[in-house]
Scaffold this motif. Structure first.
Motif, PDB file in Angstrom:
ATOM      1  N   SER A  96      40.932  29.498   4.654  1.00 47.35           N
ATOM      2  CA  SER A  96      39.614  29.033   4.095  1.00 47.35           C
ATOM      3  C   SER A  96      38.345  29.349   5.031  1.00 47.35           C
ATOM      4  O   SER A  96      37.203  29.418   4.682  1.00 47.35           O
ATOM      5  CB  SER A  96      39.758  27.610   3.736  1.00 47.35           C
ATOM      6  N   SER A  97      38.771  29.591   6.436  1.00 44.90           N
ATOM      7  CA  SER A  97      37.546  29.571   7.378  1.00 44.90           C
ATOM      8  C   SER A  97      37.270  31.105   7.877  1.00 44.90           C
ATOM      9  O   SER A  97      36.466  31.466   8.660  1.00 44.90           O
ATOM     10  CB  SER A  97      37.584  28.822   8.784  1.00 44.90           C
ATOM     11  N   SER A  98      37.978  32.046   7.109  1.00 49.35           N
ATOM     12  CA  SER A  98      38.102  33.502   7.557  1.00 49.35           C
ATOM     13  C   SER A  98      37.492  34.187   6.592  1.00 49.35           C
ATOM     14  O   SER A  98      37.390  34.031   5.415  1.00 49.35           O
ATOM     15  CB  SER A  98      39.671  33.655   7.795  1.00 49.35           C
ATOM     16  N   ARG A  99      36.896  35.448   7.217  1.00 48.26           N
ATOM     17  CA  ARG A  99      36.639  36.432   6.296  1.00 48.26           C
ATOM     18  C   ARG A  99      37.808  37.374   6.072  1.00 48.26           C
ATOM     19  O   ARG A  99      38.527  37.805   6.892  1.00 48.26           O
ATOM     20  CB  ARG A  99      35.522  37.446   6.989  1.00 48.26           C
ATOM     21  N   MET A 100      37.864  37.503   4.931  1.00 48.78           N
ATOM     22  CA  MET A 100      39.008  38.273   4.231  1.00 48.78           C
ATOM     23  C   MET A 100      38.648  39.604   3.498  1.00 48.78           C
ATOM     24  O   MET A 100      37.779  39.910   3.235  1.00 48.78           O
ATOM     25  CB  MET A 100      39.845  37.734   3.276  1.00 48.78           C
ATOM     26  N   GLY A 101      39.649  40.588   4.208  1.00 47.31           N
ATOM     27  CA  GLY A 101      39.043  41.974   3.739  1.00 47.31           C
ATOM     28  C   GLY A 101      40.120  43.095   3.127  1.00 47.31           C
ATOM     29  O   GLY A 101      41.372  42.689   3.544  1.00 47.31           O
ATOM     30  N   TRP A 102      39.949  44.178   2.644  1.00 47.89           N
ATOM     31  CA  TRP A 102      40.871  45.196   2.043  1.00 47.89           C
ATOM     32  C   TRP A 102      40.431  46.448   2.781  1.00 47.89           C
ATOM     33  O   TRP A 102      39.083  46.662   2.608  1.00 47.89           O
ATOM     34  CB  TRP A 102      40.875  45.271   0.620  1.00 47.89           C
ATOM     35  N   TYR A 103      41.217  46.983   3.403  1.00 46.59           N
ATOM     36  CA  TYR A 103      40.728  48.368   3.937  1.00 46.59           C
ATOM     37  C   TYR A 103      41.765  49.353   3.362  1.00 46.59           C
ATOM     38  O   TYR A 103      42.975  48.731   2.923  1.00 46.59           O
ATOM     39  CB  TYR A 103      41.373  48.124   5.619  1.00 46.59           C
ATOM     40  N   ILE A 119      35.076  39.688   1.927  1.00 41.54           N
ATOM     41  CA  ILE A 119      34.636  38.437   1.296  1.00 41.54           C
ATOM     42  C   ILE A 119      34.527  37.317   2.335  1.00 41.54           C
ATOM     43  O   ILE A 119      35.528  37.184   3.141  1.00 41.54           O
ATOM     44  CB  ILE A 119      35.599  38.120   0.119  1.00 41.54           C
ATOM     45  N   THR A 120      33.265  36.694   2.485  1.00 42.04           N
ATOM     46  CA  THR A 120      33.567  35.938   3.403  1.00 42.04           C
ATOM     47  C   THR A 120      33.879  34.300   2.933  1.00 42.04           C
ATOM     48  O   THR A 120      34.416  34.295   2.004  1.00 42.04           O
ATOM     49  CB  THR A 120      31.761  35.398   3.818  1.00 42.04           C
ATOM     50  N   SER A 121      33.875  33.463   3.794  1.00 45.92           N
ATOM     51  CA  SER A 121      34.588  32.152   3.708  1.00 45.92           C
ATOM     52  C   SER A 121      33.597  31.473   2.632  1.00 45.92           C
ATOM     53  O   SER A 121      34.257  30.651   1.947  1.00 45.92           O
ATOM     54  CB  SER A 121      34.572  31.439   5.069  1.00 45.92           C
ATOM     55  N   ARG A 122      32.315  31.899   2.363  1.00 44.58           N
ATOM     56  CA  ARG A 122      31.758  31.106   1.612  1.00 44.58           C
ATOM     57  C   ARG A 122      31.618  32.009   0.154  1.00 44.58           C
ATOM     58  O   ARG A 122      31.020  31.526  -0.534  1.00 44.58           O
ATOM     59  CB  ARG A 122      30.230  30.963   1.882  1.00 44.58           C
ATOM     60  N   GLY A 123      32.432  32.995   0.130  1.00 46.37           N
ATOM     61  CA  GLY A 123      32.512  33.804  -1.013  1.00 46.37           C
ATOM     62  C   GLY A 123      31.468  35.109  -1.075  1.00 46.37           C
ATOM     63  O   GLY A 123      31.515  35.600  -2.175  1.00 46.37           O
ATOM     64  N   GLY A 124      30.869  35.259  -0.175  1.00 47.54           N
ATOM     65  CA  GLY A 124      29.656  36.349  -0.308  1.00 47.54           C
ATOM     66  C   GLY A 124      30.581  37.767  -0.090  1.00 47.54           C
ATOM     67  O   GLY A 124      31.643  37.646   0.730  1.00 47.54           O
ATOM     68  N   ASP A 135      41.099  33.068  -3.284  1.00 51.24           N
ATOM     69  CA  ASP A 135      41.476  31.346  -4.049  1.00 51.24           C
ATOM     70  C   ASP A 135      41.979  30.720  -2.534  1.00 51.24           C
ATOM     71  O   ASP A 135      43.212  30.882  -2.223  1.00 51.24           O
ATOM     72  CB  ASP A 135      42.585  31.657  -4.913  1.00 51.24           C
ATOM     73  N   ASN A 136      40.925  29.853  -2.262  1.00 55.19           N
ATOM     74  CA  ASN A 136      41.305  29.204  -0.829  1.00 55.19           C
ATOM     75  C   ASN A 136      42.366  27.965  -0.963  1.00 55.19           C
ATOM     76  O   ASN A 136      42.999  27.852  -0.253  1.00 55.19           O
ATOM     77  CB  ASN A 136      39.961  28.449  -0.262  1.00 55.19           C
ATOM     78  N   LYS A 189      39.851  37.817   9.545  1.00 53.96           N
ATOM     79  CA  LYS A 189      38.752  37.918  10.753  1.00 53.96           C
ATOM     80  C   LYS A 189      38.517  36.465  10.728  1.00 53.96           C
ATOM     81  O   LYS A 189      37.670  36.038   9.869  1.00 53.96           O
ATOM     82  CB  LYS A 189      37.767  38.940  10.553  1.00 53.96           C
ATOM     83  N   TYR A 190      38.615  35.757  11.956  1.00 52.61           N
ATOM     84  CA  TYR A 190      38.201  34.566  12.421  1.00 52.61           C
ATOM     85  C   TYR A 190      37.935  34.923  13.761  1.00 52.61           C
ATOM     86  O   TYR A 190      38.169  35.820  14.519  1.00 52.61           O
ATOM     87  CB  TYR A 190      39.533  33.788  12.528  1.00 52.61           C
TER      88      TYR A 190
END
Length: 115
Positions: free
Chosen positions: A30-37, A51-56, A72-73, A98-99
């Motif tokens: 929930s504190s991490s930036r998640m990504g697809w490469y 997508i950032t932890s805040r949903g950006g 979905d945190n 990414k944290y």
């Protein structure tokens, strides 16, 4: 220990849709930036969406308007909804977390767009 497991890849015809899923273990999600490469044969790995932890969210220009990244945190899950798929979307797709100071990767899932 963080593990990322992708699923949902496969063979789809041009114009079709797929939804990729990434399940993350551990407490950092929930504190991490998640990504697809993705990485196509003979090409460098490139960022598709994150997508950032805040949903950006942010997207590669090549997928804007066709792909949507969601998280979905509560379930430690991140998704990539892919619509209007093209042959050039064919690649191995990787989930990333990414944290600060940490960087994790899944093993990837193959997406093949072909008639």
């Amino acid at each position: 220990q963080v593990q990322l497991v992708e699923s949902g890849g496969g063979l789809v015809q041009p114009g079709g849709s797929l939804r990729l899923s990434c399940a993350a273990s551990g407490s950092l999600f929930s504190s991490s930036r998640m990504g697809w490469y993705r990485q196509a044969p003979g090409k460098q790995r490139e960022l598709v969406a994150d997508i950032t932890s805040r949903g950006g969210t942010s997207y590669a220009d090549s997928v804007k308007g066709r792909f949507t990244i969601l998280r979905d945190n509560a379930k430690n899950m991140v998704y990539l909804q892919m619509n209007s798929l093209k042959s050039e979307d064919t690649a191995v797709y990787y989930c990333s977390m990414k944290y600060p100071g940490l960087d994790y990767w899944g093993r990837g899932t193959q997406v093949t767009v072909s008639s």
